[in-house]
Design a protein around this motif. Sequence first.
Motif, PDB file in Angstrom:
ATOM      1  N   GLY A  85       0.846  -1.185   0.000  1.00 36.91           N
ATOM      2  CA  GLY A  85       0.000   0.000   0.000  1.00 36.91           C
ATOM      3  C   GLY A  85       0.879   1.232   0.000  1.00 36.91           C
ATOM      4  N   LEU A  86       0.557   2.184   0.858  1.00 37.08           N
ATOM      5  CA  LEU A  86       1.393   3.374   0.994  1.00 37.08           C
ATOM      6  C   LEU A  86       2.464   3.187   2.068  1.00 37.08           C
ATOM      7  N   GLY A  87       2.773   1.930   2.383  1.00 40.51           N
ATOM      8  CA  GLY A  87       3.691   1.620   3.464  1.00 40.51           C
ATOM      9  C   GLY A  87       5.105   2.108   3.256  1.00 40.51           C
ATOM     10  N   ASP A  88       5.627   2.046   2.019  1.00 47.11           N
ATOM     11  CA  ASP A  88       6.973   2.562   1.774  1.00 47.11           C
ATOM     12  C   ASP A  88       7.051   4.040   2.151  1.00 47.11           C
ATOM     13  N   PHE A  89       6.056   4.806   1.704  1.00 53.42           N
ATOM     14  CA  PHE A  89       6.034   6.233   2.018  1.00 53.42           C
ATOM     15  C   PHE A  89       5.869   6.463   3.524  1.00 53.42           C
ATOM     16  N   GLY A 113      -0.973  12.133   0.518  1.00 55.58           N
ATOM     17  CA  GLY A 113      -0.283  12.312   1.789  1.00 55.58           C
ATOM     18  C   GLY A 113      -1.165  12.011   2.980  1.00 55.58           C
ATOM     19  N   GLY A 114      -2.477  12.255   2.840  1.00 53.76           N
ATOM     20  CA  GLY A 114      -3.396  11.875   3.896  1.00 53.76           C
ATOM     21  C   GLY A 114      -3.429  10.371   4.076  1.00 53.76           C
ATOM     22  N   GLY A 115      -3.369   9.638   2.964  1.00 52.72           N
ATOM     23  CA  GLY A 115      -3.291   8.184   3.042  1.00 52.72           C
ATOM     24  C   GLY A 115      -2.001   7.716   3.672  1.00 52.72           C
ATOM     25  N   VAL A 116      -0.898   8.406   3.363  1.00 55.17           N
ATOM     26  CA  VAL A 116       0.392   8.074   3.974  1.00 55.17           C
ATOM     27  C   VAL A 116       0.297   8.222   5.494  1.00 55.17           C
ATOM     28  N   VAL A 117      -0.300   9.318   5.932  1.00 56.73           N
ATOM     29  CA  VAL A 117      -0.435   9.562   7.369  1.00 56.73           C
ATOM     30  C   VAL A 117      -1.321   8.496   8.013  1.00 56.73           C
ATOM     31  N   MET A 118      -2.440   8.162   7.374  1.00 51.47           N
ATOM     32  CA  MET A 118      -3.315   7.137   7.944  1.00 51.47           C
ATOM     33  C   MET A 118      -2.620   5.786   8.016  1.00 51.47           C
ATOM     34  N   GLN A 119      -1.824   5.453   6.985  1.00 53.94           N
ATOM     35  CA  GLN A 119      -1.111   4.175   7.027  1.00 53.94           C
ATOM     36  C   GLN A 119      -0.059   4.183   8.129  1.00 53.94           C
ATOM     37  N   THR A 243      -0.193   1.869  -5.246  1.00 56.07           N
ATOM     38  CA  THR A 243      -0.185   1.908  -3.784  1.00 56.07           C
ATOM     39  C   THR A 243      -1.554   2.240  -3.227  1.00 56.07           C
ATOM     40  N   MET A 244      -2.368   2.931  -4.023  1.00 65.87           N
ATOM     41  CA  MET A 244      -3.699   3.340  -3.571  1.00 65.87           C
ATOM     42  C   MET A 244      -4.812   2.488  -4.152  1.00 65.87           C
ATOM     43  N   ALA A 245      -4.458   1.460  -4.924  1.00 68.00           N
ATOM     44  CA  ALA A 245      -5.475   0.535  -5.424  1.00 68.00           C
ATOM     45  C   ALA A 245      -6.102  -0.198  -4.238  1.00 68.00           C
ATOM     46  N   PRO A 246      -7.411  -0.415  -4.264  1.00 65.64           N
ATOM     47  CA  PRO A 246      -8.067  -1.006  -3.083  1.00 65.64           C
ATOM     48  C   PRO A 246      -7.665  -2.446  -2.801  1.00 65.64           C
ATOM     49  N   THR A 247      -7.008  -3.110  -3.746  1.00 59.95           N
ATOM     50  CA  THR A 247      -6.460  -4.440  -3.460  1.00 59.95           C
ATOM     51  C   THR A 247      -5.236  -4.363  -2.565  1.00 59.95           C
ATOM     52  N   GLN A 248      -4.621  -3.169  -2.496  1.00 62.59           N
ATOM     53  CA  GLN A 248      -3.382  -2.995  -1.734  1.00 62.59           C
ATOM     54  C   GLN A 248      -3.562  -2.093  -0.514  1.00 62.59           C
ATOM     55  N   PHE A 249      -4.513  -1.191  -0.568  1.00 66.11           N
ATOM     56  CA  PHE A 249      -4.594  -0.116   0.428  1.00 66.11           C
ATOM     57  C   PHE A 249      -5.955  -0.132   1.109  1.00 66.11           C
ATOM     58  N   ASP A 250      -5.945  -0.282   2.418  1.00 67.04           N
ATOM     59  CA  ASP A 250      -7.161  -0.200   3.236  1.00 67.04           C
ATOM     60  C   ASP A 250      -6.719   0.197   4.636  1.00 67.04           C
TER      61      ASP A 250
END
Length: 359
Positions: A85-89, A113-119, A243-250
């Motif tokens: 997901g956005l884990g690397d970032f 960046g909001g997704g990065v923060v949430m992850q 990284t933001m595809a729903p198969t990878q990011f939740d």
Amino acid sequence: MVDTILPGIAVHRVETARLTAQVLERPAAEPGPPDATVLFVHGNVSSSLFWQPTMLTLPPGVRALAVDLRGFGGSDVLPVDAARGLGDFAEDVASVADALGLDRPHVVGWSMGGGVVMQALVEQRMPAASVTLVNPVSPYGFGATDASGKLLTPDAAGSGGGGANPDFIARLRDGDRTADAPSSPRSVYLGTYVTPGFSSEHDDIWVEAMLTTALGEANYPGDSTTSENWPGFAPGHSGVLNTMAPTQFDVSGIVDLDVKPPILWIRGANDVIVSDTSLFDLNHLGALGVIPGWPGEDVAPAQPMVAQTRAVLEAYAERGGAYREAVFEASGHSPLLEEPERFVAELVAQVIGEAPTAA
């Protein structure tokens, strides 16, 4: 050449075990420890440069820092593993915060960046005093999900790296600074990052920020795979959009955090990127007739991105957290640029606790 660094902003190179990152800083002007430290995280096809006016307008007792994500701005160009997901970032940002010795900063994430923060929250990588999400990607990713976050197809067809505009990518690669075509970076900024008709004295800087985007299958946009489902492609395994595809990011799991920092959700009412009717959601574009062969509302509805975010944040509050939604009626995807006085007032209220004074 455009001078991209505004007076009062310092540029640092921060070395961590993961990468060397470029970090912008507006130091606290008052002696002694800062009243608060704010760490800003930019979105996709941008860089920390976008945060400069906000950083410069914060109260003098606040230390403001903005980090470039890998493959953007002045940070190292490294491959992005979409399987995380956005884990690397998220891990990169946490490593920078650690290298800077930040203790529970107030964290602000815009768009991706909001997704990065949430992850980072979900993975418990970086304790935060508070979180501000600015037009964030949905907690269920970008595209191919229904209102509950459930996949519309098992492979999330229509999301990920295959959805990028090839001409936009080519113009990024060529360093196009004009507005001669709808898909030039400047035109995309003027037509989708902000409400059409808005412009600022720093538009040239924002275009330069966009042009720092590293391109390719390992970076932006990423790779893709073929799909038997409309529109014929599915997410790949590497690169930014995957990284933001729903198969990878939740990251809907933020509702289960034991420690829940207060969340401020800022969104522009006119946003056409993160929206229930996003112009970057291929299902919505199919419904508009822009992409042929759309199989219909029952099969490929638009993703209700705003509704999804609200549902998750309401669950966050129901389980002991707190959130506040601030809607900027005159803004699109970039309220930080479009309504800067109110944006800073809302942020100061979140960080220092002073009531917003700008309407």
